[in-house]
Scaffold this motif. Structure first.
Motif, PDB file in Angstrom:
ATOM      1  N   ASP A 134       0.941  -0.997  -0.089  1.00 49.58           N
ATOM      2  CA  ASP A 134      -0.038  -0.040   0.074  1.00 49.58           C
ATOM      3  C   ASP A 134       0.801   1.176   0.009  1.00 49.58           C
ATOM      4  O   ASP A 134       2.168   1.172   0.549  1.00 49.58           O
ATOM      5  N   VAL A 135       0.463   2.463  -0.579  1.00 49.47           N
ATOM      6  CA  VAL A 135       0.883   3.510  -0.454  1.00 49.47           C
ATOM      7  C   VAL A 135       0.083   4.628   0.097  1.00 49.47           C
ATOM      8  O   VAL A 135      -1.058   4.590  -0.110  1.00 49.47           O
ATOM      9  N   ARG A 136       0.596   5.375   1.255  1.00 51.89           N
ATOM     10  CA  ARG A 136      -0.172   6.513   1.591  1.00 51.89           C
ATOM     11  C   ARG A 136       0.486   7.890   1.223  1.00 51.89           C
ATOM     12  O   ARG A 136       1.687   8.060   1.246  1.00 51.89           O
ATOM     13  N   THR A 137      -0.222   8.900   0.603  1.00 49.94           N
ATOM     14  CA  THR A 137       0.414  10.166   0.120  1.00 49.94           C
ATOM     15  C   THR A 137      -0.165  11.239   1.189  1.00 49.94           C
ATOM     16  O   THR A 137      -1.383  11.469   1.548  1.00 49.94           O
ATOM     17  N   TYR A 138       0.856  12.061   1.559  1.00 51.34           N
ATOM     18  CA  TYR A 138       0.543  13.489   2.431  1.00 51.34           C
ATOM     19  C   TYR A 138       0.986  14.528   1.417  1.00 51.34           C
ATOM     20  O   TYR A 138       2.021  14.602   1.050  1.00 51.34           O
ATOM     21  N   GLU A 139       0.050  15.231   1.362  1.00 50.55           N
ATOM     22  CA  GLU A 139       0.123  16.513   0.526  1.00 50.55           C
ATOM     23  C   GLU A 139       0.856  17.440   1.361  1.00 50.55           C
ATOM     24  O   GLU A 139       0.288  17.931   2.619  1.00 50.55           O
ATOM     25  N   LEU A 140       1.781  18.029   1.147  1.00 53.53           N
ATOM     26  CA  LEU A 140       2.608  19.183   2.007  1.00 53.53           C
ATOM     27  C   LEU A 140       2.433  20.535   1.770  1.00 53.53           C
ATOM     28  O   LEU A 140       2.902  21.509   2.435  1.00 53.53           O
ATOM     29  N   GLY A 141       1.532  20.896   0.724  1.00 54.73           N
ATOM     30  CA  GLY A 141       1.388  22.242   0.116  1.00 54.73           C
ATOM     31  C   GLY A 141       0.667  23.125   1.628  1.00 54.73           C
ATOM     32  O   GLY A 141      -0.151  22.635   2.135  1.00 54.73           O
ATOM     33  N   GLY A 142       1.280  24.260   1.923  1.00 52.89           N
ATOM     34  CA  GLY A 142       0.827  25.134   2.854  1.00 52.89           C
ATOM     35  C   GLY A 142       1.083  24.533   4.221  1.00 52.89           C
ATOM     36  O   GLY A 142       0.375  25.060   5.173  1.00 52.89           O
ATOM     37  N   ARG A 143       2.148  23.458   4.397  1.00 55.98           N
ATOM     38  CA  ARG A 143       2.265  23.188   5.800  1.00 55.98           C
ATOM     39  C   ARG A 143       3.724  23.357   6.098  1.00 55.98           C
ATOM     40  O   ARG A 143       4.337  22.583   7.042  1.00 55.98           O
ATOM     41  N   SER A 144       4.557  24.286   5.990  1.00 52.61           N
ATOM     42  CA  SER A 144       5.646  24.568   6.216  1.00 52.61           C
ATOM     43  C   SER A 144       5.438  25.117   7.791  1.00 52.61           C
ATOM     44  O   SER A 144       4.548  25.619   8.490  1.00 52.61           O
ATOM     45  N   GLY A 145       6.526  24.086   8.532  1.00 54.76           N
ATOM     46  CA  GLY A 145       6.794  24.502  10.015  1.00 54.76           C
ATOM     47  C   GLY A 145       5.955  23.586  11.049  1.00 54.76           C
ATOM     48  O   GLY A 145       5.693  23.608  12.146  1.00 54.76           O
ATOM     49  N   GLU A 146       5.228  22.595  10.107  1.00 56.33           N
ATOM     50  CA  GLU A 146       4.317  21.619  10.696  1.00 56.33           C
ATOM     51  C   GLU A 146       4.984  20.363  10.971  1.00 56.33           C
ATOM     52  O   GLU A 146       6.120  19.990  10.343  1.00 56.33           O
ATOM     53  N   SER A 147       4.315  19.532  11.842  1.00 54.82           N
ATOM     54  CA  SER A 147       4.962  18.080  11.850  1.00 54.82           C
ATOM     55  C   SER A 147       3.880  17.108  11.518  1.00 54.82           C
ATOM     56  O   SER A 147       2.730  17.303  11.761  1.00 54.82           O
ATOM     57  N   VAL A 148       4.333  16.332  10.622  1.00 55.33           N
ATOM     58  CA  VAL A 148       3.202  15.396   9.884  1.00 55.33           C
ATOM     59  C   VAL A 148       3.301  14.260  10.573  1.00 55.33           C
ATOM     60  O   VAL A 148       4.412  13.471  10.703  1.00 55.33           O
ATOM     61  N   ARG A 149       2.094  13.542  10.766  1.00 57.36           N
ATOM     62  CA  ARG A 149       2.139  12.258  11.562  1.00 57.36           C
ATOM     63  C   ARG A 149       1.853  10.914  10.473  1.00 57.36           C
ATOM     64  O   ARG A 149       1.074  11.195   9.695  1.00 57.36           O
ATOM     65  N   LEU A 150       2.756  10.048  10.476  1.00 53.63           N
ATOM     66  CA  LEU A 150       2.788   9.123   9.300  1.00 53.63           C
ATOM     67  C   LEU A 150       1.963   7.943   9.986  1.00 53.63           C
ATOM     68  O   LEU A 150       2.481   7.335  11.090  1.00 53.63           O
ATOM     69  N   ARG A 151       0.790   7.575   9.474  1.00 54.58           N
ATOM     70  CA  ARG A 151       0.085   6.284   9.960  1.00 54.58           C
ATOM     71  C   ARG A 151      -0.325   5.294   8.623  1.00 54.58           C
ATOM     72  O   ARG A 151      -0.308   5.863   7.577  1.00 54.58           O
ATOM     73  N   PHE A 152      -0.397   4.021   8.843  1.00 55.03           N
ATOM     74  CA  PHE A 152      -0.522   3.211   7.917  1.00 55.03           C
ATOM     75  C   PHE A 152      -1.911   3.453   7.641  1.00 55.03           C
ATOM     76  O   PHE A 152      -2.820   3.287   8.392  1.00 55.03           O
ATOM     77  N   PRO A 153      -2.333   3.122   6.308  1.00 59.33           N
ATOM     78  CA  PRO A 153      -3.839   3.394   6.099  1.00 59.33           C
ATOM     79  C   PRO A 153      -4.306   1.923   6.674  1.00 59.33           C
ATOM     80  O   PRO A 153      -3.872   0.820   6.638  1.00 59.33           O
ATOM     81  N   ALA A 154      -5.526   2.127   7.372  1.00 58.63           N
ATOM     82  CA  ALA A 154      -5.979   0.959   8.146  1.00 58.63           C
ATOM     83  C   ALA A 154      -6.887   0.015   6.854  1.00 58.63           C
ATOM     84  O   ALA A 154      -8.402  -0.061   7.039  1.00 58.63           O
ATOM     85  N   VAL A 155      -6.277  -0.573   6.323  1.00 60.41           N
ATOM     86  CA  VAL A 155      -6.657  -1.400   5.409  1.00 60.41           C
ATOM     87  C   VAL A 155      -6.975  -2.862   5.611  1.00 60.41           C
ATOM     88  O   VAL A 155      -6.264  -3.469   6.209  1.00 60.41           O
ATOM     89  N   ASP A 156      -8.134  -3.463   5.423  1.00 62.51           N
ATOM     90  CA  ASP A 156      -8.552  -4.575   6.073  1.00 62.51           C
ATOM     91  C   ASP A 156      -7.985  -5.684   5.139  1.00 62.51           C
ATOM     92  O   ASP A 156      -8.007  -5.868   3.939  1.00 62.51           O
TER      93      ASP A 156
END
Lengths: 720, 162
Positions: B101-123
């Motif tokens: 699986d692949v999970r994508t996080y868009e970073l536009g407008g997120r300067s200075g933030e901390s992104v939480r990485l979580r696996f997609p909860a696929v069954d």
């Protein structure tokens, strides 16, 4: 001093009069159509309110791979062709469920839905040239909210205040949407068009339920029925799922309503008119799905013929004509797509990557049509051997020149015989088709009867879903709810058998008392005389009861349920049913059953504020609870669905408990009404909450019709 | 003059004007052009503070869901100096259960933030989960245009919690 009118002035005045008269006539027509469709202003408010509600969780994304065939067919249709030469959505091979193959062409199998969606697509494409659709949808939504507030305000006699409030609400909603709006991807307009059709069908279903509620009881019960249909049944779920379920549910509910009204009509003419509407639903359903139309016919025709006031030739010819006219779109579409009006598209072979005639020709997309014409001619009438009758019909019509020469040689009598022969062949093919359908229904009925004795299968479909081990590996994610979990309000149906038992028991008591009094000194009648009296009473009772609107509608609802279960149950539970969608039409019918309970009507009529309060508090509390649960547990999709299933089942058990006690007359009137209002409100809220949560839950792309839905639903309730 | 009617007419006029003004006929206004950058375009300075592999488990679902899904302590990526709309990609591949699986996080407008990485909860079907542990390859990538920068890639062990 006035001048005498000139010829020119008189002419202008006459023209103005004509325009004024035309304007009046158009106004009158619009009022009549509005009254016929919505009933009154409350019905219109309900329709618009339902659409605004659906828009909240309107995901602009496909729900399953079944959607691709219709999407590609709609794109092709907008380019002027019934077949699907190119694939715009889904796997490039085009091998998706619902894609069929005929005469070297790919075609879809539900052109009813596709054709109904075409005007919406053309309108949206035109609008996209002028406005940003992301902003336009937000503006339309605000206009809808404004209209609903103004209409409701007018209904409760606060029209002036409602206009101020409505304007304020609309403005705030629009600005909030505008703040988070992003450009709307026009690639998805065909999907929005299909969804718009199903959303309108679902909103109309709510209107029909409203009118049914008004007919069964009063306007208050009607309001409850309408709102419940939109927000407390899976009708809302499939409003934005671009499949035929919403449309089928609309026609089945309309048939029920028309049947009810027909038996309540004061004249035979009025009855016949509503019967014609009911029969027209069969033909229109066939346009979406021929099999589902057959099920509707199997339930409707016997119930109607057994209970109609008059079944003479005149009455029958009217309903037959309504059925024939309503079937015209179905027949015409079959003829245009498959070359045979009696060839249901669902019975065409599936497309598995067979050779395409247009591809062989290889020169441009537009040349395909010519090629296909050639393929038709050379491919021969064999065309899958769907039926000898069909072949015969084709044969008599194909060589146009020959036909003409035969006609000129034999004269008008010969032409009449020819036409009669064609008609007879068509009728024979139609009868063969129905016979084939009935045989299929019968054989599936046998299997379903065996399956319905399996308690595990019954429980999994109707009561508690959970993980189903019998589903294929990889298709076994527990994303399906049972019938009761999908609509906990159905638990109130338990009041009906409880009330029936109570009535039987009272009748037994009265009979016992009568016998006792007779033994005390009454005169015993001879046995033959008693039998005659009982027979006469039964006859009178049957005639009286069956002609009562509710009894006829009850009989139809039960018959349709049995027919649908007989043809479906053996295959359930299946993967990706979500809300047991194969039984979707049973939800509005079940709602009608709920309205038939005197305890429910009493609670709704006597405690409307408590009912509304319980509903609103439960929706707000439920959404907050789900948001907290999602943040804390981080559930998978199956877990999230089953979390709701567990809660909904518990709510349904509570509603069922109340219904049994209330129906059995085990509660005093005040408790029965007050508890009933709360229980019904919470049961309705359970489904409303799920509709909103599912808006986030099933979204994989975060693409919504309303800009505001993404930061709300797409963030709070997303698992992807 | 009835002010209630005037308020309705004013709001309707405002909606109509804004809708047309933000459309393609007047491209200069463009109120809804907020995130017009395509996903994965632009650039950003990112630091992987923690990959999402601590306590990585295949957990059986509650509420009678029956299927399994991946769970771990969420990872964290610090994001700064964002231009355009670059994307973080969290990839996972567990061949033993046929799952990737692949999970994508868009970073536009997120300067200075901390992104939480979580696996997609696929069954994942329980039919596939027959062993007590599996090897999984977890990766974290930054997409800037056509380029992918690897921030992390390791093969780790996934424990099965039944």
């Amino acid at each position: 001093m006035s001048r005498p009118p000139t010829d020119e002035g008189t002419e202008r005045a006459g023209r103005l009069d004509t325009f004024a008269a035309l304007d009046d006539r158009l106004d009158d027509l619009a009022r009549r159509v509005g009254r016929a469709v919505f009933g009154d202003r409350a019905g219109l408010a309900l329709f618009l309110g339902a659409l605004c509600f659906f828009a909240l969780f309107w995901r602009v994304e496909t729900l399953s791979n079944d959607n691709f065939a219709n999407l590609n067919a709609l794109v092709a249709l907008a380019e002027g062709q019934f077949h699907v030469p190119g694939i715009a959505f889904g796997p490039s091979s085009g091998e998706t469920p619902g894609m069929r193959y005929v005469d070297g062409r790919r075609v879809a199998d539900n052109y009813g839905l596709v054709l109904l969606s075409l005007p919406a697509l053309l309108f949206l494409r035109g609008a996209a040239l002028v406005v940003d659709l992301g902003v336009a949808f937000a503006a339309l939504w605000s206009c809808g909210l404004l209209a609903v507030v103004v209409l409701v305000g007018g209904e409760v006699g606060r029209g002036r205040e409602a206009k101020f409030v409505g304007a304020g609400v609309a403005l705030v909603a629009f600005l909030a949407n505008l703040a988070v709006a992003t450009p709307f991807p026009t690639r998805w307009l065909p999907l929005v068009a299909l969804q718009a059709t199903t959303a309108v069908a679902a909103a109309l279903t709510a209107v029909v339920c409203y009118r049914l509620g008004c007919a069964v009881a009063d306007r208050r019960v009607g309001h409850f029925a309408g709102v419940a249909a939109a927000a407390a049944t899976p009708v809302g779920f499939w409003a934005v799922g671009p499949k035929q379920h919403a449309v089928t549910a609309l026609f089945v509910t309309t048939a029920l309503y028309a049947l009810y009204r027909s038996r309540g009509a004061p004249t035979v003419r009025g009855e016949t008119r509503f019967r014609a509407v009911a029969y027209a639903c069969i033909g229109l359903t066939a346009w979406q799905h021929a099999g589902e139309a057959l099920l509707l016919a199997l339930a409707l025709v016997p119930v109607d013929l057994a209970t109609a006031r008059r079944t003479d030739i005149r009455g029958l010819s009217v309903v037959a004509a309504a059925l024939a006219v309503s079937a015209l779109p179905f027949l015409a579409t079959n003829a245009a797509v498959a070359g045979d009006p009696l060839q249901p598209l669902k019975l065409l072979p599936h497309y598995h990557g067979q050779e395409l005639a247009g591809v062989d020709a290889g020169v441009g997309g537009t040349g395909g049509a010519g090629e296909i014409g050639g393929a038709d001619g050379t491919g021969g009438g064999g065309a899958d051997g769907a039926g000898a009758g069909a072949g015969a019909t084709d044969g008599s019509n194909t060589p146009n020149g020959d036909s003409a020469s035969v006609r000129s040689a034999t004269g008008p009598l010969g032409a009449a015989f020819g036409a009669f022969g064609t008609l007879a062949a068509g009728l024979s093919a139609a009868v063969g088709l129905v016979d084939q359908g009935v045989s299929t229904v019968a054989s599936r009925g046998e299997r379903s009867l065996a399956a319905i004795t399996d308690p595990d299968q019954v429980a999994a479909v109707f009561l508690r879903s959970g993980y189903v081990a019998s589903l294929r590996t990889g298709e076994d994610a527990a994303i399906n709810l049972s019938v009761l979990e999908s609509m906990p309000l159905l638990a109130a149906l338990a009041a009906l058998p409880a009330a029936a038992l109570r009535r039987l028991s009272r009748r037994g008591d009265r009979s016992g008392a009568a016998l006792a009094s007779r033994a005390d000194g009454g005169v015993a009648r001879p046995a033959a005389s008693r039998a005659a009296v009982v027979g006469e009473r039964l006859r009178a009772s049957w005639q009286g009861r069956t002609r009562r609107p509710a009894r006829t509608a009850d009989a139809f609802a039960v018959a349709y349920t049995l027919v649908l279960l007989a043809t479906t149950f053996d295959g359930l539970p299946m993967h990706h049913m979500l809300t047991v969608r194969y039984l979707h039409a049973l939800y509005p019918l079940g709602l009608y059953g709920v309205l038939r309970s005197a305890s429910v009507r009493e609670a709704v009529s006597a405690r409307p504020r408590r009912l509304t309060g319980a509903y609103l508090v439960a929706v707000a509390g439920g959404l907050a609870w789900y948001a907290a649960a999602f943040a804390l547990l981080g559930p998978s999709l199956g877990e999230a669905v089953q979390l709701h299933g567990t809660v909904a089942f518990a709510v349904a058990v509570a509603a069922g408990g109340w219904a049994v006690l209330a129906g059995g007359d085990r509660l005093d009137a005040s408790t029965r009404r007050s508890v009933g209002a709360v229980v019904l409100g919470v049961a309705a809220a359970s489904t409303t909450t799920y509709l909103l949560v599912a808006g986030g839950l099933f979204s994989t792309t975060g693409r919504y019709l309303l800009p505001l839905s993404r930061p709300l639903l797409g963030t709070l309730f997303s698992v992807f | 003059m009835d002010y209630s009617d005037a308020s309705v007419a004013t709001v309707l006029a405002f909606l109509a004007v804004v809708t047309v003004a933000t459309g393609p006929l007047l491209p200069a206004v463009g109120l809804s052009a907020g995130s017009a950058h395509p996903v994965g375009s632009g650039d950003a300075a990112v630091t992987l503070e923690r990959p999402p592999v601590d306590g990585l488990e295949l957990v059986r679902g509650d509420f009678d869901a029956g299927t399994y899904h991946l769970e771990s302590t969420p990872g964290r990526v610090a994001v700064d100096d964002v231009s355009g709309n670059p994307a973080l990609k969290l990839t996972v591949d567990v061949p033993g259960i046929y799952y990737s699986d692949v999970r994508t996080y868009e970073l536009g407008g997120r300067s200075g933030e901390s992104v939480r990485l979580r696996f997609p909860a696929v069954d994942v079907s329980p039919e596939y989960v027959t062993a007590n542990r599996y090897d999984a390859t977890v990766g974290v990538w930054l997409r800037t245009g056509d380029e992918y920068d690897q921030l992390y890639q390791e093969t780790v062990t996934v424990e099965v919690r039944r």
